[in-house]
Design a protein around this motif. Structure first.
Motif, mmCIF file in Angstrom:
data_model
loop_
_atom_site.group_PDB
_atom_site.id
_atom_site.type_symbol
_atom_site.label_atom_id
_atom_site.label_comp_id
_atom_site.label_asym_id
_atom_site.label_seq_id
_atom_site.Cartn_x
_atom_site.Cartn_y
_atom_site.Cartn_z
ATOM 1 N N PRO A 239 0.836 -1.208 0.000
ATOM 2 C CA PRO A 239 0.000 0.000 0.000
ATOM 3 C C PRO A 239 0.869 1.256 0.000
ATOM 4 O O PRO A 239 1.875 1.322 0.712
ATOM 5 C CB PRO A 239 -0.806 -0.123 1.302
ATOM 6 N N MET A 240 0.474 2.233 -0.808
ATOM 7 C CA MET A 240 1.231 3.484 -0.863
ATOM 8 C C MET A 240 1.113 4.222 0.474
ATOM 9 O O MET A 240 -0.003 4.434 0.968
ATOM 10 C CB MET A 240 0.724 4.373 -1.995
ATOM 11 N N PRO A 241 2.225 4.620 1.061
ATOM 12 C CA PRO A 241 2.191 5.302 2.371
ATOM 13 C C PRO A 241 1.888 6.794 2.213
ATOM 14 O O PRO A 241 2.758 7.649 2.413
ATOM 15 C CB PRO A 241 3.622 5.073 2.896
ATOM 16 N N TRP A 242 0.642 7.097 1.879
ATOM 17 C CA TRP A 242 0.285 8.495 1.608
ATOM 18 C C TRP A 242 0.507 9.393 2.807
ATOM 19 O O TRP A 242 0.794 10.594 2.648
ATOM 20 C CB TRP A 242 -1.171 8.568 1.133
ATOM 21 N N ASP A 243 0.350 8.847 4.017
ATOM 22 C CA ASP A 243 0.579 9.656 5.216
ATOM 23 C C ASP A 243 2.022 10.108 5.323
ATOM 24 O O ASP A 243 2.325 11.089 6.011
ATOM 25 C CB ASP A 243 0.201 8.857 6.474
ATOM 26 N N TRP A 244 2.925 9.405 4.660
ATOM 27 C CA TRP A 244 4.339 9.772 4.638
ATOM 28 C C TRP A 244 4.694 10.568 3.387
ATOM 29 O O TRP A 244 5.730 11.227 3.356
ATOM 30 C CB TRP A 244 5.226 8.523 4.702
ATOM 31 N N ILE A 245 3.837 10.489 2.367
ATOM 32 C CA ILE A 245 4.153 11.132 1.092
ATOM 33 C C ILE A 245 3.655 12.569 1.023
ATOM 34 O O ILE A 245 4.409 13.477 0.641
ATOM 35 C CB ILE A 245 3.574 10.311 -0.080
ATOM 36 N N TRP A 246 2.382 12.798 1.381
ATOM 37 C CA TRP A 246 1.813 14.123 1.139
ATOM 38 C C TRP A 246 2.474 15.236 1.946
ATOM 39 O O TRP A 246 2.623 16.357 1.424
ATOM 40 C CB TRP A 246 0.297 14.121 1.321
ATOM 41 N N PRO A 247 2.912 15.031 3.216
ATOM 42 C CA PRO A 247 3.605 16.137 3.905
ATOM 43 C C PRO A 247 4.898 16.531 3.184
ATOM 44 O O PRO A 247 5.211 17.718 3.040
ATOM 45 C CB PRO A 247 3.891 15.576 5.301
ATOM 46 N N GLY A 248 5.653 15.529 2.727
ATOM 47 C CA GLY A 248 6.877 15.815 1.993
ATOM 48 C C GLY A 248 6.604 16.477 0.654
ATOM 49 O O GLY A 248 7.418 17.279 0.171
ATOM 50 N N SER A 249 5.452 16.158 0.041
ATOM 51 C CA SER A 249 5.092 16.780 -1.236
ATOM 52 C C SER A 249 4.881 18.283 -1.066
ATOM 53 O O SER A 249 5.319 19.086 -1.899
ATOM 54 C CB SER A 249 3.819 16.143 -1.800
ATOM 55 N N ILE A 250 4.214 18.646 0.014
ATOM 56 C CA ILE A 250 3.985 20.071 0.293
ATOM 57 C C ILE A 250 5.316 20.784 0.516
ATOM 58 O O ILE A 250 5.548 21.879 -0.009
ATOM 59 C CB ILE A 250 3.058 20.235 1.516
ATOM 60 N N VAL A 251 6.187 20.141 1.292
ATOM 61 C CA VAL A 251 7.508 20.731 1.557
ATOM 62 C C VAL A 251 8.306 20.848 0.256
ATOM 63 O O VAL A 251 9.001 21.848 0.029
ATOM 64 C CB VAL A 251 8.276 19.893 2.588
ATOM 65 N N ALA A 252 8.204 19.839 -0.626
ATOM 66 C CA ALA A 252 8.930 19.865 -1.900
ATOM 67 C C ALA A 252 8.502 21.066 -2.748
ATOM 68 O O ALA A 252 9.344 21.737 -3.357
ATOM 69 C CB ALA A 252 8.690 18.565 -2.669
ATOM 70 N N VAL A 253 7.201 21.341 -2.792
ATOM 71 C CA VAL A 253 6.697 22.490 -3.556
ATOM 72 C C VAL A 253 7.210 23.793 -2.944
ATOM 73 O O VAL A 253 7.635 24.713 -3.659
ATOM 74 C CB VAL A 253 5.157 22.475 -3.600
ATOM 75 N N ILE A 254 7.174 23.866 -1.604
ATOM 76 C CA ILE A 254 7.663 25.080 -0.914
ATOM 77 C C ILE A 254 9.151 25.285 -1.184
ATOM 78 O O ILE A 254 9.609 26.398 -1.458
ATOM 79 C CB ILE A 254 7.385 24.980 0.601
ATOM 80 N N VAL A 255 9.917 24.205 -1.107
ATOM 81 C CA VAL A 255 11.362 24.280 -1.357
ATOM 82 C C VAL A 255 11.633 24.745 -2.786
ATOM 83 O O VAL A 255 12.514 25.578 -3.036
ATOM 84 C CB VAL A 255 12.022 22.911 -1.096
#
Length: 274
Positions: A239-255
């Protein structure tokens, strides 16, 4: 002189967006700089592009012996060599792009001082040139999946999103470091050991589940956590660990946005201090 046909190039000031139309007009330059980066990396090399396989594979073997066999690090029930390589694959691309892009402006100082072009082409070309290594290293993934008889699941459909997150993180930090390195040459020296430290701040040799629960909310803000765990889930049919993916995705966009704005702000001094 017809003033309507004269374009005056002025230095940027403040925090400005990238002129993507101008960047597109210089797509040929981006292509040739990317090609030059690939050729320069393997020029007069006996092994050639094989280094893109040898480096992560041998590193994985060392990690498997040290952390998998000796330290008995938990690999979430999967063979440690597969567990480790699926993390080193995106991590090597990320760490490689940081080094390449951080030095891109300094190494091309002659171009910057002699001719005008969108300066962002340089770190972007460095990041794109490393994609060849990333694609070649995929051969080992195929071999390991066949050897351990693992069939990927539907999670592979989300792989482009994970790669996009990887690219945004790499480009955002790369733009920031490249602009910083023009003014402060210490960046080049600090980056060599900083990348080594960052390796252990991502779940490369261990699983995210090994991080104490009270620290996980802070830990998963690292964009590479979601990328690495997402790669593992995609290829190991988990199963895709979305709880671990989406916070980092937001940070990636901000970075990425911050790196872009900072690069544009510092762009006016590149030709003076390069």
């Amino acid at each position: 002189m017809d003033t309507d046909k004269v374009k005056i190039i002025e230095p940027t000031s403040g925090w400005q967006l990238v002129d993507f139309k101008e960047l597109w007009r210089y797509k040929d330059l981006l292509y040739f700089l990317t090609l030059r980066g690939i050729k320069a990396r393997y020029a007069q090399s006996i092994m050639g592009v094989s280094w893109a396989i040898i480096q992560p594979l041998f590193t994985t073997i060392v990690f498997t012996i040290v952390f998998g066999s000796l330290a008995k690090v938990d690999s979430d029930g999967m063979p440690y060599i597969l567990f480790s390589y699926l993390a080193l694959w995106p991590w090597n691309y990320f760490s490689g792009t940081l080094t390449e892009s951080a030095n891109s402006l300094v190494q091309n100082a002659n171009m910057i001082t002699k001719v005008y072009f969108p300066r962002m082409v340089l770190p972007l070309a460095s990041i794109l040139s490393k994609l060849l290594d990333f694609l070649i290293a995929f051969i080992v993934v195929i071999g390991l999946l066949i050897y351990f008889n693992v069939v990927p699941g539907w999670g592979l459909l989300f792989l482009p999103l994970l790669i996009l997150q990887l690219l945004l993180t790499s480009l955002g930090i790369g733009m920031f470091l490249s602009a910083l390195a023009v003014k402060y040459r210490d960046v080049k020296h600090a980056l060599s050991f900083l990348v080594q430290l960052l390796l252990y701040a991502a779940p490369v040799v261990y699983s995210t589940t090994a991080v104490p629960e009270q620290y996980q909310k802070l830990y998963i803000l690292n964009p590479m956590v979601g990328v690495i765990e997402g790669f593992r889930a995609a290829f190991l049919n988990r199963p895709m660990p979305w709880d671990w993916i989406w916070p980092g995705s937001i940070v990636a966009v901000i970075v990425f946005i911050f790196g872009m704005f900072y690069f544009r702000r510092m762009e006016r001094i590149f030709a003076d201090v390069a």
